[in-house]
Design an enzyme around this catalytic site. Structure first.
Site, PDB file in Angstrom:
ATOM      1  N   ARG A   1       0.853  -1.192   0.000  1.00 47.33           N
ATOM      2  CA  ARG A   1       0.000   0.000   0.000  1.00 47.33           C
ATOM      3  C   ARG A   1       0.888   1.241   0.000  1.00 47.33           C
ATOM      4  NH1 ARG A   1      -3.224  -3.061  -1.472  1.00 47.33           N
ATOM      5  NH2 ARG A   1      -5.235  -3.652  -0.556  1.00 47.33           N
TER       6      ARG A   1
ATOM      7  N   GLU B   1      -3.483   7.217  -6.245  1.00 48.45           N
ATOM      8  CA  GLU B   1      -3.464   6.496  -7.509  1.00 48.45           C
ATOM      9  C   GLU B   1      -4.685   6.838  -8.345  1.00 48.45           C
ATOM     10  OE1 GLU B   1      -1.031   2.687  -5.624  1.00 48.45           O
ATOM     11  OE2 GLU B   1      -3.119   2.427  -6.252  1.00 48.45           O
TER      12      GLU B   1
ATOM     13  N   HIS C   1       0.718  -0.259 -10.178  1.00 46.43           N
ATOM     14  CA  HIS C   1      -0.148  -1.103  -9.340  1.00 46.43           C
ATOM     15  C   HIS C   1      -0.640  -2.320 -10.120  1.00 46.43           C
ATOM     16  CE1 HIS C   1      -2.892  -0.942  -5.583  1.00 46.43           C
ATOM     17  NE2 HIS C   1      -2.709  -2.195  -5.953  1.00 46.43           N
TER      18      HIS C   1
END
Length: 345
Positions: free
Chosen positions: A263, A292, A311
């Protein structure tokens, strides 16, 4: 009977929803593209009811979100937020199925108050995330991508020597890796590192027999001071937010390598950028950032020796197929009145 009562015992979560095979259940997918850009089939979901799939729904347009699911029995989301305000505008909504493990985009308390079940996919990508974490480390240590680009640019063809390397190459064998968070993914990463003859130590508030088989449990300060490589595999809690900060960085070995595909907010990004600039941290490789998609002014965008990927640790086709199948099973179980993977019970 067209309706079946779906509840979670003792919670009040769940309300009348058409039973499978009787009346059509209205299911709306708000942001399907990331899960399925075209290489998967929505058939497992389509078997359950009347399905509408939107590739994308603007995260910032709450009115549009509400408009698209206003008549839905089930909303399927990945990162599209579902707020209390949205739920209040959607009186038919009975369940929210998240195409992920994390569900912080849903106001779970509001959903519980309104009897709306929120379901996630708790396990689907352990191997993928560990694979990616170790891949990030190996990219930092071997610079495979950079050397391939160099060869394609003609550097080898014009080289006076039979080989060359543009960056120092690091052998991982014999080094010490510290893993912060020794859950399923951390244990899996540790096992891979063991096979590469890396000594593994770990910090976790909870010790397990499985963890003890692949790593030595230590306190956080000891992990910081002993590790050549540090992997973040812990969840984001108030106690872990910003765990990589200037004070903890000061306790690290000079020249440590940091890997984060857990994270983004686990890291104070300005402190990491400063440590990369000074060389205290030799390199970092991250698959996650604080906001993000990443913002252009994120300090890591211009940080020295920092690899950033978008990601994608979770995103193999195999893992996405498991997400889709589990989500279908979650909805089917809810329709039968036997809900599973409910996170707001």
């Amino acid at each position: 009977m067209c309706e079946r009562k779906s509840t979670v015992a003792g919670t009040g979560v769940g309300s009348a929803i058409p039973a499978e095979g009787s009346c059509a259940v209205k299911i709306v997918v708000l942001d399907g593209y990331t899960e399925n850009p075209g290489d998967l089939s929505w058939e497992p979901i389509e078997k359950l009811g009347d399905v509408t799939v939107y590739d994308r729904t603007s995260y910032t347009e709450s009115d549009l979100i509400a408009e698209r699911i206003k008549d839905a029995d089930v909303a399927i989301i990945n990162k599209t937020p579902v707020s209390r305000k949205t739920m209040e505008a959607c009186p038919n909504l009975k369940a929210i199925a998240v195409l992920a493990t994390g569900y912080n985009v849903v106001d779970c308390e509001a959903a519980k108050e309104k009897g709306i079940a929120v379901m996630n996919v708790p396990v689907y990508g352990t191997d993928n995330v560990s694979q990616f974490a170790v891949s990030l480390l190996l990219e930092v240590c071997s610079h495979i991508g950079e050397h391939s680009r160099s060869v394609h640019a003609g550097d080898w063809a014009s080289c006076v020597d039979w080989c060359y390397w543009n960056y120092p190459l690091i052998e991982v064998s014999g080094k010490t890796a510290g893993i912060i968070g020794l859950g399923r993914i951390g244990i899996n990463t540790a096992a891979i590192l063991n096979a590469m003859h890396v000594n593994v130590i770990a910090y976790d508030a909870f010790h397990s027999e499985a963890g003890s088989k692949v790593a030595e449990y230590v306190e956080l300060d000891e992990l910081l001071s002993r590790s050549d490589f540090i992997f973040l595999h812990c969840p984001l809690f108030p106690s872990t937010e910003g765990i990589i900060n200037k004070d903890n960085i000061a306790k690290m070995k000079d020249g440590v390598i940091l890997i984060n595909n857990s994270r983004g907010p686990l890291v104070v990004e300005q402190d990491l950028a400063d440590a990369l600039e000074s060389g205290k941290i030799a390199a970092a490789a991250v698959d996650v950032v604080s906001t993000e998609p990443i913002k252009e002014d994120n300090v890591l965008m211009k940080a020295k020796n920092c690899i950033i990927t978008p990601h994608i640790s979770w995103a193999t086709k195999e893992a996405r197929e498991r997400i889709l199948q589990t989500t279908a099973e979650n909805i089917k179980a809810f329709m039968k009145g036997e809900p599973v993977n409910v996170v707001n019970s």
